[in-house]
Design a protein around this motif. Structure first.
Motif, mmCIF file in Angstrom:
data_model
loop_
_atom_site.group_PDB
_atom_site.id
_atom_site.type_symbol
_atom_site.label_atom_id
_atom_site.label_comp_id
_atom_site.label_asym_id
_atom_site.label_seq_id
_atom_site.Cartn_x
_atom_site.Cartn_y
_atom_site.Cartn_z
ATOM 1 N N MET A 27 0.741 -1.135 0.088
ATOM 2 C CA MET A 27 0.021 0.103 0.130
ATOM 3 C C MET A 27 0.986 1.015 0.147
ATOM 4 O O MET A 27 1.106 1.760 0.956
ATOM 5 C CB MET A 27 -0.826 -0.058 1.404
ATOM 6 C CG MET A 27 -1.663 -1.323 1.383
ATOM 7 S SD MET A 27 -2.810 -1.321 2.857
ATOM 8 C CE MET A 27 -1.747 -1.292 4.152
ATOM 9 N N ASP A 28 1.276 1.708 -1.211
ATOM 10 C CA ASP A 28 2.156 2.673 -1.179
ATOM 11 C C ASP A 28 1.624 4.088 -1.841
ATOM 12 O O ASP A 28 0.793 3.988 -2.574
ATOM 13 C CB ASP A 28 3.386 2.378 -2.012
ATOM 14 C CG ASP A 28 4.720 3.171 -2.049
ATOM 15 O OD1 ASP A 28 4.820 3.888 -1.038
ATOM 16 O OD2 ASP A 28 5.651 3.241 -2.708
ATOM 17 N N GLY A 29 2.137 5.197 -1.492
ATOM 18 C CA GLY A 29 1.838 6.430 -1.864
ATOM 19 C C GLY A 29 1.162 7.473 -1.107
ATOM 20 O O GLY A 29 0.790 8.522 -1.622
ATOM 21 N N ASN A 30 0.885 7.086 0.083
ATOM 22 C CA ASN A 30 0.055 8.088 1.168
ATOM 23 C C ASN A 30 0.803 9.192 1.187
ATOM 24 O O ASN A 30 0.096 10.222 1.259
ATOM 25 C CB ASN A 30 0.171 7.359 2.478
ATOM 26 C CG ASN A 30 -0.542 5.880 2.624
ATOM 27 O OD1 ASN A 30 -1.472 5.647 1.455
ATOM 28 N ND2 ASN A 30 -0.507 5.211 3.793
ATOM 29 N N GLY A 31 2.127 9.282 1.224
ATOM 30 C CA GLY A 31 3.007 10.392 1.520
ATOM 31 C C GLY A 31 2.807 11.631 0.239
ATOM 32 O O GLY A 31 2.366 12.594 0.361
ATOM 33 N N ARG A 32 2.856 10.927 -0.951
ATOM 34 C CA ARG A 32 2.743 11.557 -1.894
ATOM 35 C C ARG A 32 1.358 12.193 -2.154
ATOM 36 O O ARG A 32 1.233 13.199 -2.724
ATOM 37 C CB ARG A 32 3.218 10.873 -3.403
ATOM 38 C CG ARG A 32 4.705 10.993 -3.604
ATOM 39 C CD ARG A 32 5.179 9.634 -4.368
ATOM 40 N NE ARG A 32 5.152 8.524 -3.723
ATOM 41 C CZ ARG A 32 5.343 7.592 -4.488
ATOM 42 N NH1 ARG A 32 5.615 7.219 -5.645
ATOM 43 N NH2 ARG A 32 5.517 6.181 -3.711
ATOM 44 N N TRP A 33 0.210 11.278 -1.935
ATOM 45 C CA TRP A 33 -0.875 11.812 -1.961
ATOM 46 C C TRP A 33 -1.257 13.036 -1.274
ATOM 47 O O TRP A 33 -1.843 13.974 -1.516
ATOM 48 C CB TRP A 33 -1.831 10.542 -1.522
ATOM 49 C CG TRP A 33 -3.292 10.815 -1.720
ATOM 50 C CD1 TRP A 33 -4.079 10.647 -2.780
ATOM 51 C CD2 TRP A 33 -4.363 11.271 -0.514
ATOM 52 N NE1 TRP A 33 -5.428 10.788 -2.542
ATOM 53 C CE2 TRP A 33 -5.719 11.189 -1.433
ATOM 54 C CE3 TRP A 33 -4.110 11.788 0.686
ATOM 55 C CZ2 TRP A 33 -6.662 11.644 -0.709
ATOM 56 C CZ3 TRP A 33 -5.260 12.323 1.195
ATOM 57 C CH2 TRP A 33 -6.609 11.886 0.747
ATOM 58 N N PRO A 40 0.281 17.403 5.455
ATOM 59 C CA PRO A 40 1.446 16.841 5.971
ATOM 60 C C PRO A 40 0.872 15.157 5.559
ATOM 61 O O PRO A 40 0.005 14.818 5.459
ATOM 62 C CB PRO A 40 1.107 16.829 7.644
ATOM 63 C CG PRO A 40 -0.232 17.524 7.871
ATOM 64 C CD PRO A 40 -0.821 18.112 6.549
ATOM 65 N N ARG A 41 2.255 14.471 5.793
ATOM 66 C CA ARG A 41 2.175 13.153 5.374
ATOM 67 C C ARG A 41 1.194 12.160 6.152
ATOM 68 O O ARG A 41 0.422 11.319 5.692
ATOM 69 C CB ARG A 41 3.809 12.434 5.528
ATOM 70 C CG ARG A 41 4.657 13.000 4.686
ATOM 71 C CD ARG A 41 6.060 12.574 4.894
ATOM 72 N NE ARG A 41 6.094 11.085 4.570
ATOM 73 C CZ ARG A 41 6.292 10.315 3.574
ATOM 74 N NH1 ARG A 41 6.305 11.305 2.117
ATOM 75 N NH2 ARG A 41 6.256 9.084 3.332
ATOM 76 N N LEU A 42 0.995 12.875 7.290
ATOM 77 C CA LEU A 42 0.368 11.751 8.375
ATOM 78 C C LEU A 42 -1.241 11.772 7.729
ATOM 79 O O LEU A 42 -1.814 10.924 7.998
ATOM 80 C CB LEU A 42 0.461 12.102 9.649
ATOM 81 C CG LEU A 42 -0.078 10.935 10.741
ATOM 82 C CD1 LEU A 42 0.920 10.178 10.618
ATOM 83 C CD2 LEU A 42 0.068 11.689 12.338
ATOM 84 N N LYS A 78 13.239 4.127 9.570
ATOM 85 C CA LYS A 78 14.384 5.405 9.156
ATOM 86 C C LYS A 78 13.559 6.616 8.805
ATOM 87 O O LYS A 78 14.368 7.708 8.754
ATOM 88 C CB LYS A 78 15.002 5.054 7.585
ATOM 89 C CG LYS A 78 15.870 3.648 7.581
ATOM 90 C CD LYS A 78 16.367 3.448 6.495
ATOM 91 C CE LYS A 78 16.902 2.060 6.324
ATOM 92 N NZ LYS A 78 17.188 1.723 4.730
ATOM 93 N N ARG A 79 12.387 6.415 8.880
ATOM 94 C CA ARG A 79 11.659 7.852 8.780
ATOM 95 C C ARG A 79 11.798 8.616 10.145
ATOM 96 O O ARG A 79 12.299 8.373 11.016
ATOM 97 C CB ARG A 79 10.121 7.582 8.508
ATOM 98 C CG ARG A 79 9.859 6.802 7.002
ATOM 99 C CD ARG A 79 8.643 6.740 6.565
ATOM 100 N NE ARG A 79 8.592 5.816 5.270
ATOM 101 C CZ ARG A 79 7.736 5.725 4.563
ATOM 102 N NH1 ARG A 79 6.395 6.194 4.915
ATOM 103 N NH2 ARG A 79 7.700 5.103 3.531
ATOM 104 N N THR A 80 11.171 9.965 9.879
ATOM 105 C CA THR A 80 11.358 10.648 11.271
ATOM 106 C C THR A 80 10.742 10.173 12.360
ATOM 107 O O THR A 80 9.631 9.468 12.057
ATOM 108 C CB THR A 80 10.528 12.166 10.890
ATOM 109 O OG1 THR A 80 9.316 11.996 10.537
ATOM 110 C CG2 THR A 80 11.431 12.873 9.741
HETATM 111 C C1 IPE Z 1 3.188 3.716 2.384
HETATM 112 O O1 IPE Z 1 2.965 5.272 1.829
HETATM 113 C C2 IPE Z 1 2.578 3.575 3.719
HETATM 114 C C3 IPE Z 1 4.068 3.322 4.299
HETATM 115 C C4 IPE Z 1 5.355 2.978 3.873
HETATM 116 C C5 IPE Z 1 3.837 3.444 5.905
HETATM 117 P P1 IPE Z 1 4.287 6.089 1.878
HETATM 118 O O2 IPE Z 1 4.330 6.718 3.446
HETATM 119 O O3 IPE Z 1 5.403 5.232 1.497
HETATM 120 O O4 IPE Z 1 4.128 7.037 0.788
HETATM 121 P P2 IPE Z 1 5.228 7.699 -0.457
HETATM 122 O O5 IPE Z 1 5.787 6.715 -0.961
HETATM 123 O O6 IPE Z 1 6.107 8.539 0.499
HETATM 124 O O7 IPE Z 1 4.406 8.518 -1.175
#
Ligand code: IPE
Ligand code: IPE
Ligand code: MG
Length: 250
Positions: A27-33, A40-42, A78-80
């Motif tokens: 399930m990828d792409g939440n941050g970019r969305w 904010p990414r959350l 590794k994320r913040t």
């Molecule tokens: C996927 O979305 C969710 C997790 C990895 C927890 P991302 O957070 O990787 O979203 P992008 O890839 O930065 O858009």
């Protein structure tokens, strides 16, 4: 066949002949969305968590008996600190909020990944949800949290080595089946189809051993925009594929 799997096979869900019994989703792409909307990414992770219900609930109609979703990888630490803490809070909230609906829909929930590094409260919620839903016979939902394919194989090998040392396992008898039976996924069939959203064409350490013969679908949609209709289209494409497993088609 493990007893658990035999029971799962008796599930209320009918499988489509040759269909995708087990679908795994990165399930990828939440941050970019979220970033696309200046949020904010959350915010994206929250929207992503909301998507899960529609996809899980569509499984019986679409003939999917096992759905395995990648929620947090062993590399995501590794994320913040803020993003990691936000995700952990979201997992706790998700379980608390969704427990009743999942149970009412007869969904059996399992978790894979190394739980040791997760906070105790989250571990307790995970254990409770597994226990509550253990007799459910509709969709088998497996959520991967602090999961990494390499980490899983390494942990399995450590357990195998211990059992050989303790005389519980004969080293000469170790084969592919042995390793499969020591993995977190021991009771699950191998995935037939692995879907990754957000346009990235990599597997990022997901189900490395289990996906030896999985079909892959890399789609551009970002996870928070992934709908039941898109899921259905991807499954239709899968059904049109010719799986040979190394053999020559008759
Ligand atoms: C996927 O979305 C969710 C997790 C990895 C927890 P991302 O957070 O990787 O979203 P992008 O890839 O930065 O858009
Ligand atoms: C994979 O996505 C992990 C999850 C979806 C939980 P990532 O966004 O972490 O993967 P990379 O870093 O792009 O490979
Ligand atoms: Mg990502």
């Amino acid at each position: 066949m493990p007893e658990v799997l035999q029971n799962a096979e008796k599930s209320a869900v009918q499988s489509v002949p040759g269909g995708a019994d087990h679908v795994a989703i990165i399930m990828d792409g939440n941050g970019r969305w979220a970033t696309q909307q200046g949020k904010p990414r959350l915010f994206g992770h929250r929207a992503g968590a909301k998507r899960v219900r529609e996809i899980v609930e569509s499984c019986p109609d679409l003939g999917v008996k096992y759905l395995t979703i990648f929620a947090f990888s062993t590399e995501n630490w590794k994320r913040t600190q803020a993003e990691v803490a936000g995700l952990m809070m979201l997992f706790r909230r998700y379980i608390t909020k969704e427990t009743q609906a999942l149970n009412e829909k007869n969904v059996r929930v399992r978790f894979i990944g190394d739980r040791v590094r997760l906070d105790k409260k989250l571990q307790t919620l995970m254990d409770e949800l597994e226990e509550l839903t253990k007799d459910n016979t509709s969709v088998n939902l497996t959520i991967a949290i602090n999961y990494g394919g390499r980490d899983e194989v390494a942990r399995a090998i450590k357990d195998i080595a211990r059992d050989v040392r303790d005389g519980k396992l004969d080293a000469e008898g170790v084969n592919e089946g042995t390793l499969s039976s020591y993995l977190d996924t021991m009771v699950l069939p191998d995935p037939d189809l692995v879907i990754r959203t957000s346009g990235e064409a990599r597997i990022s350490n997901f189900l490395l051993w289990q996906s030896a013969y999985a079909e892959y679908e890399f789609i551009d949609t970002l996870w928070p925009d992934f709908t039941r209709d898109i899921f259905s289209e991807v499954l239709d494409r899968f059904n049109g594929r010719d799986r040979r497993f190394g053999a020559v088609k008759k």
